[in-house]
Design an enzyme around this catalytic site. Structure first.
Site, PDB file in Angstrom:
ATOM      1  N   GLU A 159       0.867  -1.171   0.000  1.00 46.66           N
ATOM      2  CA  GLU A 159       0.000   0.000   0.000  1.00 46.66           C
ATOM      3  C   GLU A 159       0.901   1.217   0.000  1.00 46.66           C
ATOM      4  O   GLU A 159       1.742   1.366   0.896  1.00 46.66           O
ATOM      5  CB  GLU A 159      -0.907   0.002   1.232  1.00 46.66           C
ATOM      6  CG  GLU A 159      -1.849   1.187   1.268  1.00 46.66           C
ATOM      7  CD  GLU A 159      -2.452   1.409   2.621  1.00 46.66           C
ATOM      8  OE1 GLU A 159      -2.534   2.577   3.049  1.00 46.66           O
ATOM      9  OE2 GLU A 159      -2.842   0.422   3.275  1.00 46.66           O
ATOM     10  N   CYS A 198      -3.681   7.047   5.590  1.00 45.66           N
ATOM     11  CA  CYS A 198      -3.654   6.553   4.206  1.00 45.66           C
ATOM     12  C   CYS A 198      -4.804   7.124   3.398  1.00 45.66           C
ATOM     13  O   CYS A 198      -4.707   7.261   2.184  1.00 45.66           O
ATOM     14  CB  CYS A 198      -3.740   5.029   4.181  1.00 45.66           C
ATOM     15  SG  CYS A 198      -2.635   4.175   5.312  1.00 45.66           S
TER      16      CYS A 198
END
Length: 543
Positions: free
Chosen positions: A274, A311
């Site tokens: 990620e 994120c």
């Protein structure tokens, strides 16, 4: 002394954990730094040597077959014990986390609840056995069917997994975070490369996992925790032939470096990285009728939460051109102008934020609409709001780059047709949020198919910060949000990253794994002749 009492007395020692046993690294030491004041914290952490790393990976390899064949009840109990052990050190864990990250005690307590919650959720998944996805196509004997073999399928774990602790989530994406929880649930031993920004927090959680390994009677190689440089130990870990998959949360440069190493191995392996996402927010016209002040406040709160170090931080906002859009941008600017910078996780992250803001300030056609105040301490830069026109955004690809922190770019668009056209050119994203009302539904229905190709999670009239841990969540997306858009790092579907299917053709029943045996001793839901059936294969009750 009970195990709970032992865990409550755990302390930071600076030692790595190799095959569930503490061991001081022999390749020099480093110290954690308090980002609020730049002070050096007391404990020295020993960085492991290549030989120590190989012992950890070798132990994981030796433990794999025993661990992957452990009964579901045992593995589920193991995950639950990890959660219990982490809860038992809650106060000590929070205290150390605050010192190493600058995050608030409330934030860390909330993150601990999420961390233990996802461990217990995976324990339930393992108990039920749904992740095995058992399928059975028995040999056909009726005259109307084409004769064939008895074929049965289940999913098995890949092997030892390397997990890289994340800087921005010292608990939920680190030693016992989502990657570790899903890999252990799948039956994969885990070797964690601790993040050097919060090594003491990582060690305390690592001790809780190692204790659960011992309590459960599992091989020590099921878990290791290593300290060292990402450019040496981290890369060597990914290159080690015992490692069969990698979980990573961090920068695009770091993630792609690991992808290259993994792809160049004699046996390439998957890297679930990620990396970067600006999480666009799309504001459609009707939502501005009488609600722009509230929308502005909510956006600024989401943008600046945790100093923007999520994120899913909303770093890109598309606002209609015209008077109502002007009013929203003014209200956002007013709200952001009163904010004060919060301490970022490390001095390196704070410097990168300042560099990103500086580069964006130098782009022709981009304007600073508002700037908050710099916070106290060395690593608390002021939040920043930029604005630009759609034409400028399309002309400069760098405007899609993430600035990790409390910085956002407002892009003004003239109409829905041009908005949809720019959505086609977006980089891959973790999320996209749409703020709209019933009058916008026709445009929303045109936007949705485009977003489905570009993002992992589409949100309606809510903000992206905050990721629930459940069965339906997707925390992933097309590149560069992640290196593999078919997966998620949050939610129970994450277990699939660390599994692969195996078919068994014409094996005698006594040689089949329990999940596929005729008597269904594990009591699984199984797909038999294409129909999902309950506790036993014949007679079955379709669900």
């Amino acid at each position: 002394m009970t195990e709970m009492a032992t865990m409550s007395e755990s302390r930071v020692t600076g030692r790595a954990i190799i095959a569930s046993a503490p061991e001081m690294g022999t390749e020099g030491c480093f110290h954690a730094v308090n980002p609020r004041d730049g002070g050096i914290l007391d404990t020295a952490f020993g960085m492991v040597s290549p030989a120590q790393l190989r012992r950890a990976t070798g132990a994981a390899h030796e433990a794999f077959d025993v661990f992957r064949d452990s009964p579901p009840a045992l593995r589920a109990g193991f995950l639950a014990r990890i959660a219990d052990n982490i809860d038992a050190i809650g106060g000590r864990l929070t205290e150390r986390g605050v010192a190493e990250t600058g995050l608030s005690a409330q934030r860390l307590e909330s993150e601990r609840v999420r961390t233990v919650g996802q461990l217990r959720l995976f324990a339930e998944v393992v108990r039920k056995g749904d992740h095995l996805e058992a399928r059975i196509d028995p040999r056909r004997s009726d005259s109307d069917a084409t004769p064939g073999s008895d074929i049965r399928q289940r999913h098995i774990p890949l092997g030892p997994v390397a997990v890289f602790g994340a800087s921005n989530f010292p608990l939920a994406f680190s030693s016992a975070g989502g990657d570790t929880a899903s890999a252990l649930a799948a039956g994969c031993p885990v070797i964690v490369k601790a993040h050097n920004a919060h090594p003491g927090t990582a060690e305390l959680v690592g001790q809780a996992i190692a204790a659960a390994v011992r309590e459960s009677g599992l091989p020590g190689g099921v878990f290791s925790l290593l300290f060292g440089s990402g450019r040496t130990i981290g890369q060597d870990l990914v290159a080690d032939q015992s490692i069969k998959a990698v979980g990573f949360t961090g920068s695009r440069s770091g993630g792609m470096a690991l992808v290259r190493i993994a792809s160049e191995r004699a046996e390439p392996i998957p890297v679930y990285a990620e990396m970067s996402s600006t999480n666009p927010v799309i504001v459609l016209p009707s939502v501005l009728d009488g609600a722009s002040s509230e929308l502005a406040r909510e956006f600024v709160a989401s943008l600046t939460m945790g100093s923007g170090q999520f994120c899913t931080n909303p770093g890109l906002v598309f606002v209609p051109a015209g008077k109502r859009g002007d009013e929203l941008v003014t209200e956002i600017a007013d709200a952001l102008g009163s904010t004060v910078g919060q301490t970022m996780l490390t001095d390196g992250i704070a410097r990168a934020f300042d560099d990103g803001v500086g580069r964006r300030e130098g782009i022709t056609g981009v304007t600073v609409a508002a700037r908050g105040r710099t916070g106290s301490g060395p690593n608390a830069p002021a939040p920043v709001l930029f604005t630009t026109a759609l034409e400028t955004f399309l002309a400069d690809p760098s405007l899609q780059d993430e600035i990790f922190g409390s910085a956002a770019l407002v892009v003004r668009y003239p109409d829905a047709a041009q908005l949809i056209a720019v959505m086609e050119r977006l980089h891959g994203q973790l999320t996209a949020a749409i703020f709209a009302g019933p009058a916008d539904f026709a445009d929303v229905s045109r936007i949705l198919p485009v977003l489905e190709r570009r993002v992992g999670r589409i949100i309606y009239n809510e903000w992206p910060t905050g990721v629930q841990v459940n069965h339906a969540m997707v925390h992933g997306g097309p590149f560069p949000a992640t290196s593999d858009s078919r997966t998620t790092s949050v939610g129970t579907l994450a277990i699939r990253r660390f599994q692969r299917p195996v078919s068994y053709q014409n094996l005698p029943d006594e040689l089949l794994p329990p999940a596929l045996q005729e008597a269904n001793p594990l009591g699984l839901l199984r797909r038999i002749d294409g129909v999902v059936l309950g506790m036993s294969p014949r007679p079955g009750v379709p669900l």
